[in-house]
Design a protein around this motif. Structure first.
Motif, short mmCIF file in Angstrom:
data_model
loop_
_atom_site.label_atom_id
_atom_site.label_comp_id
_atom_site.label_asym_id
_atom_site.label_seq_id
_atom_site.Cartn_x
_atom_site.Cartn_y
_atom_site.Cartn_z
N ASN A 1 0.81 -1.22 0.00
CA ASN A 1 0.00 0.00 0.00
C ASN A 1 0.83 1.27 0.00
OD1 ASN A 1 -2.48 -1.69 1.91
ND2 ASN A 1 -2.66 -1.05 -0.21
N LYS A 2 2.12 1.19 0.31
CA LYS A 2 2.98 2.36 0.20
C LYS A 2 3.13 2.76 -1.27
CE LYS A 2 5.79 1.91 4.33
NZ LYS A 2 7.14 1.67 4.87
N ASP A 3 3.19 1.76 -2.16
CA ASP A 3 3.31 2.03 -3.60
C ASP A 3 1.97 2.12 -4.30
OD1 ASP A 3 6.08 2.05 -3.39
OD2 ASP A 3 6.29 -0.05 -3.93
N TYR A 4 0.98 1.33 -3.85
CA TYR A 4 -0.34 1.26 -4.48
C TYR A 4 -1.39 1.42 -3.39
CZ TYR A 4 2.60 -0.81 -8.07
OH TYR A 4 3.60 -1.05 -8.97
N LYS A 5 -1.88 2.64 -3.17
CA LYS A 5 -2.81 2.92 -2.06
C LYS A 5 -4.07 2.08 -2.10
CE LYS A 5 -1.51 7.57 -0.88
NZ LYS A 5 -1.96 8.94 -0.65
N GLY A 6 -4.60 1.83 -3.27
CA GLY A 6 -5.85 1.09 -3.38
C GLY A 6 -5.66 -0.40 -3.54
N GLY A 7 -4.43 -0.89 -3.45
CA GLY A 7 -4.15 -2.31 -3.66
C GLY A 7 -3.91 -2.59 -5.13
N VAL A 8 -3.94 -3.87 -5.48
CA VAL A 8 -3.68 -4.30 -6.85
C VAL A 8 -4.79 -5.26 -7.29
CG1 VAL A 8 -2.08 -5.50 -8.38
CG2 VAL A 8 -1.20 -4.07 -6.55
N ALA A 9 -5.45 -4.93 -8.39
CA ALA A 9 -6.51 -5.78 -8.93
C ALA A 9 -5.97 -6.60 -10.09
CB ALA A 9 -7.68 -4.93 -9.41
N ARG A 10 -6.51 -7.81 -10.27
CA ARG A 10 -6.06 -8.69 -11.35
C ARG A 10 -6.55 -8.18 -12.70
NH1 ARG A 10 -6.76 -14.29 -13.50
NH2 ARG A 10 -4.63 -15.07 -13.55
N SER A 11 -7.77 -7.64 -12.76
CA SER A 11 -8.29 -7.05 -13.99
C SER A 11 -9.21 -5.89 -13.63
CB SER A 11 -9.04 -8.08 -14.84
OG SER A 11 -10.32 -8.33 -14.31
N ALA A 12 -9.56 -5.10 -14.61
CA ALA A 12 -10.42 -3.94 -14.36
C ALA A 12 -11.87 -4.34 -14.10
CB ALA A 12 -10.35 -2.99 -15.56
N LYS A 13 -12.24 -5.57 -14.40
CA LYS A 13 -13.62 -6.02 -14.27
C LYS A 13 -13.96 -6.61 -12.91
CE LYS A 13 -14.06 -6.91 -19.17
NZ LYS A 13 -14.32 -7.90 -20.22
N VAL A 14 -12.98 -6.82 -12.03
CA VAL A 14 -13.26 -7.45 -10.74
C VAL A 14 -13.98 -6.48 -9.81
CG1 VAL A 14 -11.34 -9.06 -10.88
CG2 VAL A 14 -10.99 -6.87 -9.78
N LYS A 15 -14.80 -7.04 -8.92
CA LYS A 15 -15.56 -6.25 -7.95
C LYS A 15 -15.09 -6.60 -6.54
CE LYS A 15 -18.31 -4.52 -11.06
NZ LYS A 15 -18.07 -3.21 -11.55
N ASN A 16 -15.06 -5.61 -5.68
CA ASN A 16 -14.63 -5.79 -4.31
C ASN A 16 -15.73 -6.46 -3.48
OD1 ASN A 16 -13.40 -5.64 -1.85
ND2 ASN A 16 -13.64 -3.44 -1.62
N LYS A 17 -15.41 -7.54 -2.78
CA LYS A 17 -16.37 -8.24 -1.94
C LYS A 17 -16.49 -7.59 -0.56
CE LYS A 17 -15.82 -12.95 -3.67
NZ LYS A 17 -15.35 -14.29 -3.30
N GLY A 18 -15.46 -6.89 -0.14
CA GLY A 18 -15.39 -6.39 1.22
C GLY A 18 -16.17 -5.12 1.49
N GLY A 19 -16.84 -4.55 0.55
CA GLY A 19 -17.60 -3.33 0.77
C GLY A 19 -16.94 -2.13 0.12
N LYS A 20 -17.29 -0.94 0.61
CA LYS A 20 -16.80 0.30 0.03
C LYS A 20 -15.32 0.51 0.37
CE LYS A 20 -18.25 5.08 -0.46
NZ LYS A 20 -18.70 5.14 -1.83
N THR A 21 -14.56 0.95 -0.64
CA THR A 21 -13.14 1.23 -0.43
C THR A 21 -12.87 2.71 -0.64
OG1 THR A 21 -12.64 0.70 -2.73
CG2 THR A 21 -12.38 -1.07 -1.13
N LYS A 22 -11.76 3.17 -0.10
CA LYS A 22 -11.41 4.58 -0.17
C LYS A 22 -10.67 4.92 -1.47
CE LYS A 22 -9.36 8.08 2.81
NZ LYS A 22 -8.67 8.32 4.07
N TYR A 23 -9.85 3.97 -1.97
CA TYR A 23 -9.02 4.20 -3.15
C TYR A 23 -9.34 3.18 -4.23
CZ TYR A 23 -6.26 6.78 0.28
OH TYR A 23 -5.85 7.64 1.25
N LYS A 24 -9.09 3.58 -5.47
CA LYS A 24 -9.27 2.68 -6.61
C LYS A 24 -8.00 1.83 -6.77
CE LYS A 24 -10.66 2.64 -11.40
NZ LYS A 24 -11.21 3.38 -12.50
N PRO A 25 -8.13 0.52 -6.96
CA PRO A 25 -6.94 -0.33 -7.08
C PRO A 25 -6.22 -0.16 -8.42
CG PRO A 25 -8.91 -1.65 -7.35
CD PRO A 25 -9.36 -0.27 -6.99
N TYR A 26 -4.92 -0.39 -8.40
CA TYR A 26 -4.09 -0.41 -9.59
C TYR A 26 -4.32 -1.75 -10.28
CZ TYR A 26 0.13 -0.47 -12.46
OH TYR A 26 1.01 -0.55 -13.51
N VAL A 27 -4.49 -1.77 -11.59
CA VAL A 27 -4.78 -3.00 -12.33
C VAL A 27 -3.51 -3.54 -12.99
CG1 VAL A 27 -6.13 -4.03 -14.18
CG2 VAL A 27 -7.15 -2.26 -12.75
#
Length: 90
Positions: free
Chosen positions: A42-68
């Motif tokens: 998260n120091k390099d990628y605040k929103g985490g890293v997603a495998r593809s742009a089409k995936v949806k977060n299961k954990g609820g609302k997030t603050k940052y958009k993930p890097y794909v």
């Protein structure tokens, strides 16, 4: 005669140029950083890293958009605790 020689040299130059570039990019793709934990990622990628742009977060609302990035996600798959194809989402 000169035109044939020039055409052959040009073709060889293009072939070697493209083959060098292909090897160089393949090498760059294999060097993906693996992070020790989510804090480091998260120091390099605040929103985490997603495998593809089409995936949806299961954990609820997030603050940052993930890097794909498929390669970066695959290298850090262990950090995806809820198995939603987003590692270290925030």
């Amino acid at each position: 005669m000169f035109k044939k020689a020039a055409a052959v040299l040009l073709c060889l130059g293009l072939i070697f140029g493209f083959s060098y570039g292909a090897d160089h990019t393949a090498e760059a793709k294999t060097k993906v950083k693996t992070y020790k934990n989510c804090k480091a990622l998260n120091k390099d990628y605040k929103g985490g890293v997603a495998r593809s742009a089409k995936v949806k977060n299961k954990g609820g609302k997030t603050k940052y958009k993930p890097y794909v990035s498929k390669a970066l996600y695959d290298a850090n798959k262990k950090s995806d605790r809820d198995k939603d194809y987003i590692a270290c989402e925030r």
